[in-house]
Enzyme design. Structure first.
Site, PDB file in Angstrom:
ATOM      1  CE1 TYR A   1      48.310 108.698  81.336  1.00 58.94           C
ATOM      2  CE2 TYR A   1      49.208 106.588  81.983  1.00 58.94           C
ATOM      3  CZ  TYR A   1      49.240 107.701  81.167  1.00 58.94           C
ATOM      4  OH  TYR A   1      50.174 107.821  80.187  1.00 58.94           O
TER       5      TYR A   1
ATOM      6  CG  ASP B   1      75.608 102.345 109.753  1.00 57.88           C
ATOM      7  OD1 ASP B   1      75.284 102.013 108.592  1.00 57.88           O
ATOM      8  OD2 ASP B   1      75.103 101.821 110.770  1.00 57.88           O
TER       9      ASP B   1
ATOM     10  CG  HIS C   1      52.743 103.912  78.612  1.00 58.39           C
ATOM     11  ND1 HIS C   1      51.605 103.341  79.135  1.00 58.39           N
ATOM     12  CD2 HIS C   1      52.642 105.236  78.881  1.00 58.39           C
ATOM     13  CE1 HIS C   1      50.876 104.299  79.690  1.00 58.39           C
ATOM     14  NE2 HIS C   1      51.476 105.451  79.541  1.00 58.39           N
TER      15      HIS C   1
HETATM   16  C1  LIG Z   1      53.078 107.639  76.416  1.00 60.34           C
HETATM   17  C2  LIG Z   1      53.841 108.197  77.571  1.00 60.34           C
HETATM   18  C3  LIG Z   1      53.155 108.786  78.591  1.00 60.34           C
HETATM   19  C4  LIG Z   1      53.860 109.304  79.664  1.00 60.34           C
HETATM   20  N1  LIG Z   1      53.152 109.915  80.653  1.00 60.34           N
HETATM   21  C5  LIG Z   1      53.801 110.501  81.654  1.00 60.34           C
HETATM   22  C6  LIG Z   1      53.076 111.202  82.628  1.00 60.34           C
HETATM   23  O1  LIG Z   1      51.866 111.313  82.564  1.00 60.34           O
HETATM   24  N2  LIG Z   1      53.753 111.740  83.674  1.00 60.34           N
HETATM   25  C7  LIG Z   1      55.105 111.624  83.764  1.00 60.34           C
HETATM   26  O2  LIG Z   1      55.655 112.124  84.730  1.00 60.34           O
HETATM   27  N3  LIG Z   1      55.823 110.976  82.844  1.00 60.34           N
HETATM   28  C8  LIG Z   1      55.204 110.410  81.788  1.00 60.34           C
HETATM   29  N4  LIG Z   1      55.917 109.729  80.840  1.00 60.34           N
HETATM   30  C9  LIG Z   1      57.366 109.581  81.018  1.00 60.34           C
HETATM   31  C10 LIG Z   1      58.100 110.849  80.604  1.00 60.34           C
HETATM   32  O3  LIG Z   1      57.634 111.261  79.372  1.00 60.34           O
HETATM   33  C11 LIG Z   1      59.595 110.596  80.532  1.00 60.34           C
HETATM   34  O4  LIG Z   1      60.029 109.908  81.643  1.00 60.34           O
HETATM   35  C12 LIG Z   1      60.359 111.921  80.435  1.00 60.34           C
HETATM   36  O5  LIG Z   1      59.834 112.715  79.424  1.00 60.34           O
HETATM   37  C13 LIG Z   1      61.840 111.657  80.179  1.00 60.34           C
HETATM   38  O6  LIG Z   1      62.489 112.887  79.983  1.00 60.34           O
HETATM   39  P1  LIG Z   1      64.023 112.931  79.582  1.00 60.34           P
HETATM   40  O7  LIG Z   1      64.398 114.342  79.475  1.00 60.34           O
HETATM   41  O8  LIG Z   1      64.786 112.079  80.505  1.00 60.34           O
HETATM   42  O9  LIG Z   1      64.109 112.155  78.205  1.00 60.34           O
HETATM   43  P2  LIG Z   1      63.743 112.606  76.725  1.00 60.34           P
HETATM   44  O10 LIG Z   1      62.618 113.521  76.670  1.00 60.34           O
HETATM   45  O11 LIG Z   1      63.626 111.335  75.941  1.00 60.34           O
HETATM   46  O12 LIG Z   1      65.014 113.387  76.299  1.00 60.34           O
HETATM   47  C14 LIG Z   1      66.232 112.754  75.996  1.00 60.34           C
HETATM   48  C15 LIG Z   1      66.879 113.524  74.892  1.00 60.34           C
HETATM   49  O13 LIG Z   1      68.185 113.035  74.706  1.00 60.34           O
HETATM   50  C16 LIG Z   1      68.482 113.126  73.342  1.00 60.34           C
HETATM   51  N5  LIG Z   1      69.573 112.217  73.034  1.00 60.34           N
HETATM   52  C17 LIG Z   1      69.621 110.896  73.257  1.00 60.34           C
HETATM   53  N6  LIG Z   1      70.791 110.388  72.834  1.00 60.34           N
HETATM   54  C18 LIG Z   1      71.512 111.405  72.332  1.00 60.34           C
HETATM   55  C19 LIG Z   1      72.783 111.513  71.732  1.00 60.34           C
HETATM   56  N7  LIG Z   1      73.590 110.465  71.568  1.00 60.34           N
HETATM   57  N8  LIG Z   1      73.180 112.734  71.321  1.00 60.34           N
HETATM   58  C20 LIG Z   1      72.397 113.820  71.467  1.00 60.34           C
HETATM   59  N9  LIG Z   1      71.175 113.765  72.018  1.00 60.34           N
HETATM   60  C21 LIG Z   1      70.733 112.572  72.452  1.00 60.34           C
HETATM   61  C22 LIG Z   1      67.174 112.743  72.664  1.00 60.34           C
HETATM   62  O14 LIG Z   1      67.080 113.221  71.352  1.00 60.34           O
HETATM   63  C23 LIG Z   1      66.150 113.343  73.576  1.00 60.34           C
HETATM   64  O15 LIG Z   1      65.672 114.585  73.163  1.00 60.34           O
HETATM   65  C24 LIG Z   1      55.258 109.216  79.731  1.00 60.34           C
HETATM   66  C25 LIG Z   1      55.957 108.612  78.698  1.00 60.34           C
HETATM   67  C26 LIG Z   1      55.254 108.098  77.626  1.00 60.34           C
HETATM   68  C27 LIG Z   1      56.024 107.466  76.527  1.00 60.34           C
END
Ligand SMILES: Cc1cc2nc3c(=O)[nH]c(=O)nc-3n(C[C@H](O)[C@H](O)[C@H](O)COP(=O)(O)OP(=O)(O)OC[C@H]3O[C@@H](n4cnc5c(N)ncnc54)[C@H](O)[C@@H]3O)c2cc1C
Length: 828
Positions: free
Chosen positions: A259, A551, A225
């Site tokens: 946005y 239910d 994105h």
């Molecule tokens: C450009 C952009 C703009 C966005 N804007 C917004 C916004 O304005 N508002 C909003 O609410 N959301 C926004 N989002 C979405 C939001 O950023 C994500 O949904 C959110 O940060 C996800 O958080 P998370 O903790 O689930 O995942 P992540 O932050 O991706 O964390 C997952 C972690 O798991 C770790 N991991 C994965 N696999 C393994 C493994 N096998 N072993 C050990 N560690 C592992 C990774 O290293 C990572 O650090 C945006 C996203 C993008 C890309």
């Protein structure tokens, strides 16, 4: 699970760190958080999230999760700086259709308790002077929206949970999950195995890969994105002290998929209008890597050609941008899912393996709290059904389905979608054996659970002119006319006066069998299902806190075999897990749960002439004494073997007729042919929904969820207080309809014609007091019906107002059911 467990959380993004924090605050501290990236900036989506939080959503649960995230991040502070900049949120409309959409959204805000204002163009300009006055028609202003400082929140949460004893392992990829006897026992890392009773994957868009470690299909798709930062915008200079500060509200221009936020004197612009760019997370690095602000797995090279339309539209909306340039852009990766919801919950097959993925920053703290509550107490205070990872049908877990639908969700993310609007593709995935006949009859299909479901049949259109005056449907407005046809009035009329055939095949059917079947169902349900074979019981599955999980109807087919009519895959997963547990704990009470939906089918044959029709082609006894209400029996109809259950969700005499899929088309044909002499029609979901509401029958998910107990939902009759024990019984002690603080009430619309659709706020004495759960035009009663949770102080006869597109529609709280309260139609 209530006693503290050894927990491993995979992922130190905004979800994993919030989960650690929520568990710590509930007394669980034996927690290890493992991340493949460096903890200071792990490199997932959170590491670059611009953090806009627009709280209001058609989903009540998602809105409540967002509200909690705002509250928590406001309170999460260090050195006098919190993790939430509450600048407010402004969504602007540049088209009349969007203006109407904002009115609906304003309604959601009122329904879910978010303070919001519809503002005219002038007020939009006062709130946001940089807008082009020529473009904006109006807006929705939500003062409590704003910017979450996600990366900072993550670091503060790590700090605070570390102090409480949580262990963090950075630059440590999880490479496998260990299990024994159907339970997780630990996670594998290059440094060795970490023992665990509970493993929660908060791996963000790497969720698919982590799920695969336990053989679990995670229905999410990583997509890129676009997000850019501009050069300094002169009009922003000096407005914000911090380079990342902001003073203007966060802004959405959904008509162009855009946005905006400020970064000091620069703009940040996010765009959803470009082509979907799917990715495979495994290709983005599962091994420790160098991460800095500009180099991380979730941040891909910018493709400027995709952003060109966004830049043009942005310069039109915000003319100040004409003096700036794009300084820095990237294609950032995060998760999309087939229905746009998060995926949260326990693996259906491996106990102790949980996921919390496809979660936005916006909902992160709320969903983390919910998971922590479920782990520590067995239940979340906010219903999790819309996020439940098991909500998908098996066919919806196919990779091709996940990819196509998740891409579509990306495309439609800011579109104006009608609540009934179906996917255009993929379609035709699951069809009942009656499908060919339904098509011949001109069925209008919508999709649900990947099934094609008829809503009405064009073959009945010729009868619209024959409708008696009192059955004529009212004129509808443009919004409530969508995915609607007045032909449904014919189908309702025929159901009440002759007989109709409803395709009930998509309703989930489970077979529960074995010497332990009675014990399992007695333990889990509120009713007595241990009656003699042939008995059918409408009953509830509760959680330990008395909330309604589902239910169901339980038919005892023989001593050790039950057919359960349930609501969806989540019920199957729940019963199957409980059966597994029972088998483990007491092998002599062996029990098996099988999903028999796909191999069977069902016709609901309902109407006052249903008995005449069925006896004209069967030698079995379908008389009132020969087949009593709420009884099941085997029979042969027109040569087709069926299990007939005398039940009806539309409130008329009749049967649910079940047979195997191979016999389905013939069952339809024999009933259809014989039915012509009785005026039989095929009838669809639109009529069904109206008729069930006239009869006061609740629909799980809309009219009740885990947030409601049976007394609030008006289902106290389904709780057998004399039963020795069942899950949830203790929690219900002392509760009754009289003690319930809120109740599901039946409203009839006073003007007789304003048809609302659901989720609208309900006002009493000018105050929002509840929201509409289900609604329909009641053809038999000749007025629109709405059900709504209202405080118990609001009583029968009271007049309330339902807000529909900003209009206050008067409605009266009415005794229910509206139709046949004596049950003479059903029992006759
Ligand atoms: C450009 C952009 C703009 C966005 N804007 C917004 C916004 O304005 N508002 C909003 O609410 N959301 C926004 N989002 C979405 C939001 O950023 C994500 O949904 C959110 O940060 C996800 O958080 P998370 O903790 O689930 O995942 P992540 O932050 O991706 O964390 C997952 C972690 O798991 C770790 N991991 C994965 N696999 C393994 C493994 N096998 N072993 C050990 N560690 C592992 C990774 O290293 C990572 O650090 C945006 C996203 C993008 C890309």
């Amino acid at each position: 699970m209530t006693s503290a467990a050894r927990v491993v959380i995979i992922g130190a993004g905004i979800v994993g760190t919030n989960l650690a924090d929520e568990l710590v605050s509930r007394g669980w501290t034996d927690i290890t958080v493992v991340d493949q990236g460096p903890l200071s900036l792990p490199g997932g989506s959170t590491s670059h999230a611009p953090g806009l939080v627009f709280q209001t959503n058609p989903s009540k649960s998602m809105t409540l999760f967002a509200k909690y995230t705002v509250e928590k991040f406001l309170a999460l502070e260090k050195d006098g700086q919190s993790c939430f900049n509450q600048v407010g949120g402004l969504e602007v409309a540049t088209t009349p259709a969007r203006l109407e959409e904002l009115k609906r959204k304003h309604g959601y805000a009122a329904s879910w308790g978010v303070d919001a204002r519809l503002v005219d163009a002038q007020e939009c300009l006062r709130l946001y002077p940089l807008l082009d006055p020529a473009l904006v028609l109006g807006g929705l202003h939500i003062p409590s929206d704003g910017l979450a400082l996600a990366a900072r929140a993550t670091q503060l949460l790590i700090e605070r949970t570390r102090e409480a004893g949580v262990t963090y392992l950075g630059s440590t990829p999880v490479s496998g999950i260990e299990q024994s006897d159907g339970r997780v026992t630990g996670v594998q890392t290059p440094e060795g195995t970490i023992a665990a009773d509970v493993v929660v994957s908060c791996a963000g868009f790497w969720g698919v890969e982590v799920g695969a470690m336990v053989g679990m299909s995670i229905p999410l798709l990583p997509l890129a994105h676009q997000y850019v930062k501009t050069t300094a915008v002169p009009q922003l200079e000096g407005r914000n002290e911090q380079p990342n500060g902001a003073g203007l509200p966060i802004l959405r221009h959904q008509d162009q998929d855009l946005y905006y936020r400020e970064h000091g004197d620069r703009y940040g612009i996010g765009y959803y209008g470009h082509r979907p760019m799917p990715l495979v997370a495994a290709s983005l690095g599962l091994t420790p890597h160098q991460v800095d602000e500009h180099h991380m797995p979730s941040r891909l090279a910018f493709t400027p050609e995709d952003f060109a339309p966004a830049w043009r539209a942005s310069q039109e909306l915000l003319p100040a941008l004409r003096d700036s340039k794009i300084a820095d852009g990237f294609n950032g990766v995060f998760s999309f899912t087939p229905d746009g919801g998060s995926v949260v919950g326990q693996s259906p097959d491996v106990d102790g393996f949980w996921v919390a993925e496809a979660v936005w920053v916006t909902h992160s703290a709320g969903i983390a709290r919910a998971v922590a509550e479920v782990l520590t107490t067995g239940r979340s205070q906010v219903d999790l059904a819309e996020c439940e990872v098991s909500r998908f049908e098996e066919v919806q877990l196919a990779r091709s389905y996940v990819e196509e639908t998740s891409k579509q969700n990306f495309v439609e993310i800011y579109d104006i979608l009608h609540p009934l609007q179906p996917k255009e593709s993929p379609r035709g995935l699951r069809v009942s054996p009656f499908h060919a006949r339904q098509r011949e009859l001109g069925a209008f299909f919508l999709e649900g659970g990947a099934w094609e479901r008829p809503y009405w049949y064009e073959s009945n259109a010729a009868l619209v002119d024959e409708l008696p005056a009192e059955w004529r449907p009212v004129e509808r407005d443009a919004w409530s006319s969508r995915f609607y046809s007045p032909v449904a009035a014919v189908e309702a009329w025929k159901t009440r006066t002759a007989v109709a055939m409803y395709d009930m095949t998509p309703l989930r059917r489970l077979e529960v069998s074995g010497p332990g079947a009675v014990d399992l169902l007695q333990r889990l349900t509120t009713g007595d299902v241990g009656k003699k074979p042939g008995a059918v019981t409408y009953t509830l599955l509760l959680d330990e806190h008395g909330g309604i999980r589902s239910d169901i109807t339980v038919a005892r087919l023989d001593e050790e075999t039950f057919q359960v009519g349930a609501n969806g895959p989540v019920d199957f997963v729940h019963l199957a897990r409980e059966a597994r547990r029972q088998r483990r704990e007491s092998p002599e009470r062996w029990v098996q749960v099988r999903d028999v939906t796909g191999g069977t089918c069902c016709i609901g044959l309902w109407g006052p002439l249903a008995r005449d029709l069925v006896t004209s082609i069967s030698d079995d006894d379908f008389s009132n004494s020969g087949h009593r209400f709420f009884r099941a029996k085997k029979a042969t109809i027109g040569g087709v073997p069926v299990t007939a259950m005398r039940l009806s969700y539309v409130g008329e005499l009749g049967w649910e007729l079940y047979t195997t899929a191979d016999n389905g088309q013939r069952l339809w044909d024999v009933l259809w042919r014989a039915g012509q002499a009785y005026g039989a029609v095929a009838a669809g979901r639109t009529a069904f929904n109206a008729l069930r509401l006239e009869k006061g029958f609740r629909s799980w998910g809309a009219d009740m969820t885990t947030e409601h107990d049976p007394y609030e939902a008006g289902l106290g009759f389904a709780v057998r207080a004399t039963k020795e024990s069942f899950v949830g019984k203790e929690a219900l002690a002392g509760r009754s309809e009289a003690t319930a603080a809120r109740r599901l009430r039946c409203l009839t619309v006073d003007d007789g014609q304003s048809v609302v659709l659901g989720k609208e706020p309900v006002f009493h004495h000018g105050e929002p007091v509840g929201y509409v759960t289900s609604a329909a035009f009641g053809y038999t009663v000749g007025k629109p019906i709405a059900y709504a949770y209202l405080p118990s102080s609001v009583d029968e006869g009271d007049v309330v107002e339902i807000s529909y597109f900003g209009q206050q529609v008067k409605a009266t709280v009415t005794a229910e059911p509206l139709y046949d309260p004596e049950m003479s139609r059903l029992r006759g």
